[in-house]
Design a protein around this motif. Structure first.
Motif, PDB file in Angstrom:
ATOM      1  N   ARG A 188     -39.884  66.735  62.273  1.00  0.00           N
ATOM      2  CA  ARG A 188     -40.344  66.215  63.566  1.00  0.00           C
ATOM      3  C   ARG A 188     -41.620  66.945  63.966  1.00  0.00           C
ATOM      4  NH1 ARG A 188     -34.484  66.532  64.896  1.00  0.00           N
ATOM      5  NH2 ARG A 188     -34.879  68.668  65.558  1.00  0.00           N
ATOM      6  N   THR A 189     -42.555  66.208  64.548  1.00  0.00           N
ATOM      7  CA  THR A 189     -43.813  66.815  65.004  1.00  0.00           C
ATOM      8  C   THR A 189     -44.098  66.414  66.438  1.00  0.00           C
ATOM      9  OG1 THR A 189     -45.112  64.932  64.200  1.00  0.00           O
ATOM     10  CG2 THR A 189     -44.815  66.790  62.675  1.00  0.00           C
ATOM     11  N   GLY A 190     -45.011  67.164  67.062  1.00  0.00           N
ATOM     12  CA  GLY A 190     -45.504  66.821  68.390  1.00  0.00           C
ATOM     13  C   GLY A 190     -44.424  66.641  69.432  1.00  0.00           C
ATOM     14  N   MET A 191     -44.490  65.551  70.177  1.00  0.00           N
ATOM     15  CA  MET A 191     -43.567  65.310  71.285  1.00  0.00           C
ATOM     16  C   MET A 191     -42.157  64.958  70.808  1.00  0.00           C
ATOM     17  SD  MET A 191     -45.204  65.961  74.046  1.00  0.00           S
ATOM     18  CE  MET A 191     -44.245  65.215  75.373  1.00  0.00           C
ATOM     19  N   ASN A 192     -41.971  64.754  69.512  1.00  0.00           N
ATOM     20  CA  ASN A 192     -40.631  64.477  68.981  1.00  0.00           C
ATOM     21  C   ASN A 192     -39.857  65.750  68.676  1.00  0.00           C
ATOM     22  OD1 ASN A 192     -40.876  61.618  68.999  1.00  0.00           O
ATOM     23  ND2 ASN A 192     -42.131  61.724  67.138  1.00  0.00           N
ATOM     24  N   THR A 193     -40.514  66.911  68.721  1.00  0.00           N
ATOM     25  CA  THR A 193     -39.832  68.171  68.461  1.00  0.00           C
ATOM     26  C   THR A 193     -38.981  68.563  69.674  1.00  0.00           C
ATOM     27  OG1 THR A 193     -41.656  69.478  69.363  1.00  0.00           O
ATOM     28  CG2 THR A 193     -41.749  68.948  67.006  1.00  0.00           C
ATOM     29  N   GLU A 194     -38.127  69.574  69.474  1.00  0.00           N
ATOM     30  CA  GLU A 194     -37.331  70.062  70.605  1.00  0.00           C
ATOM     31  C   GLU A 194     -38.243  70.602  71.707  1.00  0.00           C
ATOM     32  OE1 GLU A 194     -34.183  69.639  71.066  1.00  0.00           O
ATOM     33  OE2 GLU A 194     -33.907  68.697  69.110  1.00  0.00           O
ATOM     34  N   PRO A 210     -44.490  76.049  63.164  1.00  0.00           N
ATOM     35  CA  PRO A 210     -45.452  75.100  63.750  1.00  0.00           C
ATOM     36  C   PRO A 210     -44.892  73.731  64.112  1.00  0.00           C
ATOM     37  CG  PRO A 210     -45.719  75.191  61.383  1.00  0.00           C
ATOM     38  CD  PRO A 210     -44.625  76.159  61.704  1.00  0.00           C
ATOM     39  N   ALA A 211     -43.681  73.396  63.652  1.00  0.00           N
ATOM     40  CA  ALA A 211     -43.070  72.098  63.940  1.00  0.00           C
ATOM     41  C   ALA A 211     -41.569  72.259  63.720  1.00  0.00           C
ATOM     42  CB  ALA A 211     -43.651  71.011  63.036  1.00  0.00           C
ATOM     43  N   ASP A 212     -40.803  71.222  64.003  1.00  0.00           N
ATOM     44  CA  ASP A 212     -39.368  71.288  63.687  1.00  0.00           C
ATOM     45  C   ASP A 212     -39.191  71.078  62.189  1.00  0.00           C
ATOM     46  OD1 ASP A 212     -38.898  71.663  66.327  1.00  0.00           O
ATOM     47  OD2 ASP A 212     -37.764  69.813  66.640  1.00  0.00           O
ATOM     48  N   ILE A 213     -38.628  72.068  61.520  1.00  0.00           N
ATOM     49  CA  ILE A 213     -38.475  71.993  60.062  1.00  0.00           C
ATOM     50  C   ILE A 213     -37.013  72.147  59.680  1.00  0.00           C
ATOM     51  CG2 ILE A 213     -40.789  72.952  59.694  1.00  0.00           C
ATOM     52  CD1 ILE A 213     -39.384  75.568  58.814  1.00  0.00           C
ATOM     53  N   GLY A 250     -41.234  69.509  72.249  1.00  0.00           N
ATOM     54  CA  GLY A 250     -41.824  68.306  72.833  1.00  0.00           C
ATOM     55  C   GLY A 250     -40.915  67.650  73.853  1.00  0.00           C
ATOM     56  N   LYS A 251     -39.594  67.688  73.575  1.00  0.00           N
ATOM     57  CA  LYS A 251     -38.634  67.132  74.528  1.00  0.00           C
ATOM     58  C   LYS A 251     -38.689  67.898  75.855  1.00  0.00           C
ATOM     59  CE  LYS A 251     -35.381  65.546  70.982  1.00  0.00           C
ATOM     60  NZ  LYS A 251     -34.031  65.747  70.385  1.00  0.00           N
ATOM     61  N   ILE A 252     -38.856  69.235  75.751  1.00  0.00           N
ATOM     62  CA  ILE A 252     -38.966  70.052  76.964  1.00  0.00           C
ATOM     63  C   ILE A 252     -40.245  69.692  77.719  1.00  0.00           C
ATOM     64  CG2 ILE A 252     -39.303  72.407  77.814  1.00  0.00           C
ATOM     65  CD1 ILE A 252     -37.466  73.353  75.584  1.00  0.00           C
ATOM     66  N   ALA A 253     -41.349  69.503  76.966  1.00  0.00           N
ATOM     67  CA  ALA A 253     -42.609  69.108  77.605  1.00  0.00           C
ATOM     68  C   ALA A 253     -42.445  67.787  78.342  1.00  0.00           C
ATOM     69  CB  ALA A 253     -43.709  68.999  76.546  1.00  0.00           C
ATOM     70  N   ASP A 254     -41.707  66.862  77.725  1.00  0.00           N
ATOM     71  CA  ASP A 254     -41.481  65.562  78.354  1.00  0.00           C
ATOM     72  C   ASP A 254     -40.625  65.699  79.604  1.00  0.00           C
ATOM     73  OD1 ASP A 254     -41.738  62.659  78.286  1.00  0.00           O
ATOM     74  OD2 ASP A 254     -39.599  62.639  77.854  1.00  0.00           O
ATOM     75  N   PRO A 256     -51.239  63.491  65.983  1.00  0.00           N
ATOM     76  CA  PRO A 256     -51.348  64.953  65.832  1.00  0.00           C
ATOM     77  C   PRO A 256     -50.053  65.671  66.233  1.00  0.00           C
ATOM     78  CG  PRO A 256     -53.219  64.058  67.051  1.00  0.00           C
ATOM     79  CD  PRO A 256     -52.213  62.972  66.952  1.00  0.00           C
ATOM     80  N   ASN A 257     -49.854  66.799  65.613  1.00  0.00           N
ATOM     81  CA  ASN A 257     -48.683  67.628  65.927  1.00  0.00           C
ATOM     82  C   ASN A 257     -49.021  68.525  67.115  1.00  0.00           C
ATOM     83  OD1 ASN A 257     -46.239  69.133  65.665  1.00  0.00           O
ATOM     84  ND2 ASN A 257     -47.345  70.679  64.474  1.00  0.00           N
ATOM     85  N   GLU A 258     -49.035  67.926  68.312  1.00  0.00           N
ATOM     86  CA  GLU A 258     -49.359  68.674  69.511  1.00  0.00           C
ATOM     87  C   GLU A 258     -48.607  68.095  70.696  1.00  0.00           C
ATOM     88  OE1 GLU A 258     -53.560  68.354  69.973  1.00  0.00           O
ATOM     89  OE2 GLU A 258     -53.505  66.260  70.596  1.00  0.00           O
ATOM     90  N   LEU A 259     -48.519  68.883  71.742  1.00  0.00           N
ATOM     91  CA  LEU A 259     -47.806  68.470  72.944  1.00  0.00           C
ATOM     92  C   LEU A 259     -48.789  67.843  73.922  1.00  0.00           C
ATOM     93  CD1 LEU A 259     -45.565  71.623  73.500  1.00  0.00           C
ATOM     94  CD2 LEU A 259     -45.070  69.585  72.150  1.00  0.00           C
TER      95      LEU A 259
END
Length: 933
Positions: free
Chosen positions: A213-219, A150-153, A221-225, A40-43
């Protein structure tokens, strides 16, 4: 051949890499397959800790275990009130810790709220709306103004598309997007103009892009990580109190055992000595210390709220007090986050514009500070009309009323807001300052059509009807606008735009740009009656150039003084921003951030540095420009490796990892995102950097107050232990019975110690260097003061006991009187000593009546002492008897000597001077830029 990055690919290469047809989108079957692969495209929120586990973790602290032991001892002695008090302290501390940790872990939940709930995508050749968490790489997304990405586009098509990215990149204004490939392989986020990032907002235009890029692979998502991986730092106060607790337990129990053994060896009854030893142990361990610390911090929090700072974690105020570096975001923290026109250039003249923010009050001034006459200045009048009419933003006035103060009528104050693009809003405010408002012009001018700004033309034009004719008003990037200009308005006349005049305009543009101003050119022309304006090419030709406007997000006026105060306090201020180097350097120079010999580093330079390289330069670097969230985190950790206590301020999502990693994270209350607030320990309700200085002052004062009552409590306890220890070693009778020891502990350790916790700071507090992150709680001669005063209190208490006892050593009644004298001497010595603890020098260096709470606390303790001595029903309980004048003479002299003798010595020697901030070395530095054409 190296594989291209997403931003380097053209549309065909992008579609091929993601196996998608941009005209029809993915099929539903393919989208489902990719959803299984990519998820899923979520954090994700990482591993969750249950609330019960969080609560139980609060009781693993060493001092809490000590308090539990003190509770057990108090219960065995029958001191149930003490036991109940200690249990209450333990529970309250546990609840406070639980609430703080539970709130801190909500950072990722706040981050998830920035994700768009739904998205419009092209699938099976149809535009449909799906939940955003169902997006997969390769999906074709359609976006328009007001949509959250909604995602990295990677943009494949844009139409006047601007995106607000300040929360992610720190960019001051919305960024214009385009679909063209960018050649550079390594490029900062803020310069990736063909990318749209998850969580950012489209503010103008429309666009189409392909999800890469979706979910935790987005910019995002990197911040969430980064937030998940970053551990909150233990505050210096927590570390020092734990260290102190261990020292106190070992020393107090060791001395207590020695007292008991010595008493038994000299013939004292074992049971009586055991009770005395246990009583001494309870008195020696300051079980109220955590409570007093909590109260001191809580009262500090209340004072901070009045000074526009909201503390989310109690120890954070103290931590800020020992900060040696403040890392500050630029946009909205050091600056107003309100684009403002500050300079104009017309026909060879450089004009200044006064006034701040969006309030339409200010003057247009020439070099001699003389106001320009708008009525007789054709060029200025025309420029103002273009600024107001070639514009889609508007200026709105609102009101808020302040609560009435004492005997002051309630007043309403206006607030001005911009609706629309901040750059256009700055032009509306400029025109309004000259009295040219959109409302006043609407009846005279009628818009026929608009040729909107796009990233290729870098211009915007409007066609207007006016007095039976038509006009074209244009604004845009000077270099692009000048290509369309054949004439220039010079000295009130329209003249051909010669090469010489063109060079003057370009020189003016370059001078303003070097000063970090965002420069826009203004031009116009009259449409002839036979002309047909069908498109922008027809409109934007043979224009008459009018002038240039230079705007910037200006610094807050109070910040320069705040930074100067920080410097005097030995605190370095560092600007960390996603903005361009030129802008960052100009603001830093205006605010006095960069010191001589200081450096400026960019994100690109940081990318090429190892951690060791950064550690070598971090102390000499004052500004970091065009940085990413990872860079901010690296900078904070590098400063911490160099031994600094780091405060990190910010308002954006991009600041959250560094805010959480810092020793104290500070978020902006007005412009700050929920993510930055949840990651922070302190929130500035007025978004004002100068409030941080108030917090530093408050934090230093609180820490010094904590040191004051530690000094007071421990010196008093040392005096109590030594009184008993020396007496046992010399074979004396017990100078204090167990109930008296506990009563001394109750009378002297309670209210006076709390009153020290709210003591006023000494005048030179903000002229001191920050204390070291590893500084021991007993540093700066505090340990010596505790031991020396404790020894004197113990010796003179025992001396008073012996002088009274020697009158009739074998009389039981005289022993009771001697114990009463020792009891009174010990109490009075501690109550006199409490005033000495207010100063780093001596009792004579501060007004003893200044802290009225302390005066009242001491008076109440004296009343309690007199009650035990003179109220007959209490005398058998506490083994006391009334004192006569001779007894009081002995008592007061013995009690006063430890404090006053040391104080007189300090006065005679002039007192030990307090350390001040050393003068910083000065050497050549980056030159500040002057705006001159």
């Amino acid at each position: 051949m190296e594989q291209k990055m997403w931003h380097q690919m053209n549309t065909e290469e992008l579609q091929q890499a993601l196996s998608v047809d941009g005209s029809s989108g993915l099929s539903s079957v393919e989208a489902n397959k990719r959803l299984e692969i990519h998820g899923p495209n979520e954090l994700s929120e990482g591993e969750k800790v249950s609330p019960i586990a969080l609560f139980l973790n609060q009781f693993k602290d060493f001092m809490v275990l000590v308090l539990m032991g003190a509770t057990l001892i108090s219960g065995l002695l029958g001191e149930y009130l003490d036991a109940i008090t200690i249990v209450a302290i333990i529970v309250i501390n546990g609840i406070l810790g639980f609430v703080q940790e539970f709130r801190a872990e909500r950072s990722l939940r706040a981050l998830k709220k920035l994700s768009a709930p739904a998205a419009h995508v092209l699938r099976d050749n149809e535009v449909i709306q799906i939940p955003a968490d169902q997006l997969v790489p390769g999906d074709v997304v359609l976006l328009e103004s007001g949509d959250r990405i909604p995602a990295d586009i990677r943009w494949t098509e844009t139409n006047s598309c601007d995106v607000e990215e300040s929360a992610l990149t720190g960019e001051s204004v919305p960024v214009s997007k385009h679909a063209s490939p960018i050649d550079e392989a390594s490029i900062p986020l803020g310069d990736q103009r063909n990318f749209g990032f998850m969580g950012t907002m489209v503010t103008r235009g429309t666009g189409r892009g392909i999800v890469v890029r979706t979910g935790m692979n987005t910019e995002m998502g990197k911040i969430a990580d980064l937030i998940q991986q970053t551990e909150s730092m233990e505050t210096p106060l927590q570390h020092r109190l734990e260290q102190l607790g261990k020292i106190l337990i070992v020393v107090a129990l060791g001395l207590t055992v020695m007292v008991v053994i010595a008493g038994i060896m000299h013939g004292q009854p074992a049971y009586g000595m055991f009770l005395a030893g246990v009583s001494l142990a309870v008195a020696a361990i300051p079980e109220g210390l955590p409570a007093i610390v909590t109260i001191a911090l809580a009262l500090g929090v209340q004072r901070m709220i009045k000074r526009k700072a909201i503390v989310r974690k109690l120890p954070s105020v103290e931590t800020l007090g020992c900060a040696s570096v403040i890392c500050s975001d630029k946009t909205g923290t050091l600056t107003q986050n309100k684009m403002t026109v500050t300079h104009m250039w017309l026909g060879g003249r450089l004009l200044q514009v006064s006034g701040e923010g969006y309030e339409p009050i200010g003057h247009i001034l020439e070099d001699n500070n003389k106001a320009v006459d708008l009525k007789n200045d054709q060029a200025l009048r025309r420029l103002m009309q273009i600024a107001a009419l070639c514009n889609n933003a508007s200026l709105a006035e609102g009101y808020h009323s302040e609560k009435p103060k004492k005997k002051v009528k309630e007043e309403s104050s206006s607030t001005w807001e911009i609706k629309g693009d901040p750059t256009e809003g700055a032009l509306v405010v400029l025109a309004s300052k000259a009295g040219v408002t959109q409302q006043s012009l609407n009846g005279m001018y009628e818009r026929v059509c608009e040729f909107p700004f796009d990233s290729e033309r870098k211009r915007m034009s409007v066609q207007l009807k006016h007095q039976g004719g038509q006009l074209i008003y244009s604004k845009g990037a000077p270099d692009m606008l000048l290509e369309q200009c054949a004439y220039i308005l010079w000295d009130g006349k329209v003249v051909p735009f010669t090469g010489t005049l063109r060079q003057k305009v370009l020189a003016a543009n370059e001078g303003m740009a070097k000063s970090a101003l965002r420069v826009l050119g203004m031009a116009y022309r009259e449409v002839r009656s036979y002309e047909e304006v069908a498109n922008e090419n027809d409109a934007e030709c043979n224009l008459i150039f009018v002038g240039l406007t230079g705007m910037i997000d200006p610094p807050r006026k109070e910040v320069r003084d705040a930074i100067s105060k920080c410097r005097r306090a030995g605190i370095k201020t560092v600007m960390i921003t996603g903005d361009h180097q030129t802008t960052a350097e100009a603001i830093a120079n205006q605010l006095g951030i960069i010191q001589r010999g200081g450096m400026l580093l960019t994100g690109q330079q940081l990318e090429n540095m190892s951690d060791d390289d950064l550690d070598q330069k971090v102390d000499d670097t004052y500004v970091y420009a065009r940085v990413s969230p990872e860079h901010k985190l690296r900078i904070v950790k590098s400063l911490q490796r160099k031994g600094h206590v780091v405060a990190m301020t910010g308002d954006g999502v991009n600041d959250a990892p560094a805010i959480k990693a810092a020793d104290i994270g500070i978020a902006m209350g007005i412009t700050g995102t929920d993510v930055s607030k949840e990651a922070s320990a302190l929130i500035l309700s007025d978004d004002n950097f100068s409030t941080i200085v108030a917090a530093i002052e408050e934090g230093r004062g609180i820490y010094e107050n904590i040191r004051k009552f530690i000094r007071y409590l421990l010196a008093s306890n040392v005096g109590e232990i030594l009184t008993m220890f020396i007496a046992m070693m010399l074979g004396f009778p017990l100078p204090l019975v167990p109930i008296q020891i506990l009563w001394v502990n109750l009378v002297t350790d309670g209210l006076p110690a709390m009153a020290l916790g709210v003591d006023q700071a000494e005048k030179d507090l903000m002229e001191q260097r920050p204390r070291g992150a590893k500084e021991n709680i007993f540093a700066r001669r505090l340990g010596w003061k505790i031991i020396s005063r404790g020894i004197l209190i113990g010796v003179f208490t025992l001396l008073a006991f012996w002088l009274t006892l020697r009158v009739d050593p074998n009389s039981a009644e005289q022993l009771v009187k001697a114990q009463s004298v020792a009891f009174a001497t010990l109490v009075m010595a501690q109550l006199i000593h409490v005033f000495d603890c207010r100063s780093s020098r001596s009792i004579f260096h501060r007004n003893i009546l200044q802290n009225r709470y302390l005066v009242l606390a001491v008076l109440s303790s004296i009343v309690l002492l007199l009650a035990v001595l003179y109220i007959e029903p209490l005398q058998p309980v506490f083994k006391t008897m009334p004192l006569d004048l001779r007894d009081w003479a002995i008592t007061l002299v013995a009690a006063g000597v430890p404090t006053f003798v040391m104080g007189i010595g300090s006065v005679l020697t002039g007192g030990k001077p307090r350390k001040t901030t050393p003068t910083q070395k000065r050497s050549p530095l980056i030159k500040s830029t002057n705006i001159r054409a």
